[in-house]
Design a protein around this motif. Sequence first.
Motif, PDB file in Angstrom:
ATOM      1  N   ARG A  94    -133.880 -36.277-124.019  1.00  0.00           N
ATOM      2  CA  ARG A  94    -134.308 -37.640-123.700  1.00  0.00           C
ATOM      3  C   ARG A  94    -135.043 -37.702-122.380  1.00  0.00           C
ATOM      4  N   VAL A 109    -126.636 -42.158-119.096  1.00  0.00           N
ATOM      5  CA  VAL A 109    -127.139 -42.026-120.463  1.00  0.00           C
ATOM      6  C   VAL A 109    -125.971 -41.920-121.441  1.00  0.00           C
ATOM      7  N   LYS A 136    -124.158 -45.516-121.694  1.00  0.00           N
ATOM      8  CA  LYS A 136    -124.964 -46.620-122.201  1.00  0.00           C
ATOM      9  C   LYS A 136    -125.542 -46.344-123.593  1.00  0.00           C
ATOM     10  N   GLU A 137    -125.964 -45.123-123.840  1.00  0.00           N
ATOM     11  CA  GLU A 137    -126.682 -44.858-125.092  1.00  0.00           C
ATOM     12  C   GLU A 137    -125.819 -44.166-126.147  1.00  0.00           C
ATOM     13  N   ASN A 163    -123.725 -47.547-127.409  1.00  0.00           N
ATOM     14  CA  ASN A 163    -124.738 -47.847-128.423  1.00  0.00           C
ATOM     15  C   ASN A 163    -124.399 -47.188-129.754  1.00  0.00           C
ATOM     16  N   ARG A 181    -136.044 -42.566-128.070  1.00  0.00           N
ATOM     17  CA  ARG A 181    -135.976 -43.972-127.657  1.00  0.00           C
ATOM     18  C   ARG A 181    -136.165 -44.911-128.844  1.00  0.00           C
ATOM     19  N   THR A 211    -132.871 -45.095-130.478  1.00  0.00           N
ATOM     20  CA  THR A 211    -131.976 -45.848-129.597  1.00  0.00           C
ATOM     21  C   THR A 211    -132.238 -47.345-129.699  1.00  0.00           C
ATOM     22  N   THR A 269    -129.682 -50.280-130.717  1.00  0.00           N
ATOM     23  CA  THR A 269    -129.486 -51.475-129.884  1.00  0.00           C
ATOM     24  C   THR A 269    -129.634 -52.738-130.731  1.00  0.00           C
TER      25      THR A 269
END
Length: 631
Positions: free
Chosen positions: A394, A412, A415-416, A420, A495, A498, A502
């Motif tokens: 990433r 990362v 959060k991801e 997520n 992304r 991701t 989200t």
Amino acid sequence: MLSYGLRSLHRPRASRSVLGALRSRPQPRWSSRCCYATAAQEASKLDYPSASKPYYVTTPIFYVNGAPHIGHLYTMILADVLKRWHQLKGSEAFLSTGTDEHGMKIQQAALRHEIEPKQLCDQNAAEFKRLAASGGISDDVFIRTTEAKHYAAVETFWRKMKSDITPHLGLYKGKHSGWYSVEDECFYPEKLVDSTIVPQTGQKIVVSAETGSKVEWVEEETWFFPLTKYRDMLLEFFDNNPTWIEPASKMGEVRDWVEHNLEDLSVTRPYQRLNWGIQDPDDPSQTIYVWVDALVNYLTITGYGASWDSPDAADKGMWPSDVHVVGKDIIRFHAVYWPAMLLALGLPMPKKILCHNHWTMSGRKMSKSIGNVVDPFDAVQRWGDDPLRYFLMRNGSLHRDTDYSNDLVHTVYTKELQANLGNAYYRVARPKGKTAWSTRSAVDAYCDGVFETHRHLNDKARPELHFTALDESLSRVSQDFAGLMDKHDIPSAIRGVTDLLTELNRFLSDTEPWHISKRAMSGDENATVMLNWVIFKACEALRIACILLQPIMPSKTARILDELKVPLEHRTLEWARPGLERNYGLTQAEIQALRRPDQYDTIFPPIAATEAKKPRSNSRDATLKHFAKRS
């Protein structure tokens, strides 16, 4: 295993027998005109007629004079992701990696440790094999340049460079004087060296302006490859194949080097000075230059020197490679020296060179002397192989150096991955308490056409809800991901997935299926349809996201797809389309049988950011102690 003394290096018997067989066959000879024209013709198109072969991706072979670092792991993972990506598309793919075990640095390191070079190579090669395993690398071959088959390939390549090319285009012997770097294993022109002062000692030294490595003046008799004779051919090749090197900025750097810094290349070192390497089979006073030795590994893997050795061979194994993955510090060897030698022998060129930048810490180049080198084994142990793969892919870049820190990885990760992907998975597949649903029932409702009879799906109590909010993203995510991956823009591809996840979490928060579930359980038929619609769309987003992320996180995505009961044969790019998979999901009984996991048993369990930070509360302290105990 082969065994060599420090002062005596003998070629393995296997290589002699193979070469004996090769010498017994008539060797093709080309005139200068024929060889040059053939090579130029091949170079102009990069479209070689050949039998179907696997997608062949290579890493550099790593120098074993020191321990592996995070940059080595990043290169391995980048190449592994490319291999897995082509497998995801349904192609056969092959990945090679390995170790470069000859040269002055190895010889000197062995002397410092008072052991034989081969012993040093065995120890450190084992560490690079362990690195590949710890990083989840699916390498098909791990080549070592001390293997007999590689000796055979190098000696075959070397003899052809001497005898199968006319003198003004082939090797010649002469006296070489220049600034030589043991660390970089190469000579530098006068205009590319600078004087500097060592801060710790005040000693004045001369260093490479490119790498900062110390250089020393050397005068010796060696064999030369007439690299300057290939200047126009290389530039013509670059003109005809402007995207051969990625990114474009690296192609510009290589062109500039060829136009302004090209010199004939010294391709041997006197055996008296360098005895740890492959000797010239016809001139034992010389040892073949380590970079010639190393680059030939890409051919060795394809059977060169054993099953084929001519540009006219009908079957060249997997050659040419589809992509060489390299770091920016070795781009010149791969994009100037290597293609020139291939052109000289009329051999096909690799189809692509993908050049990445380096990892820094606190904005500074990683250095053992500074103490800011990241140990990849520690990093894998701390974060897990898949989360670390995710972070490196990433955040890594082909265009600029990238900073590494535990805080960045932690951000990362939380959060991801935790909030997520992990959150979406547990919200969909492991609902809490009595507000349960069945992912299997949701998929069945779609397959039975239930949603078609409720085209104007709505919640009368909450008319503002948009139950089709995921549709646009689901329809385009796979195509966008594929386009970016084929362009080697892995960070942007990640992304995109991701962003879908989200949107999935936002979709769940907006539609609140746990509330719809209560109404469905009370017998509201419209609520049942709405619930299945929401869960089906959520399942599809989760299924497609995990299929696409398989090259980046093969283990974690496999775990989620397994628990969703997605068939193994339906986990390719072809199946990463909404509404295509009709046979997956868990019944309500199966979901209830899967207990809601403790936070430390989740797919992305809590991990502390940095040990230096003090806990803000007793509960935080207990959490850290619990995690440490479980580790």
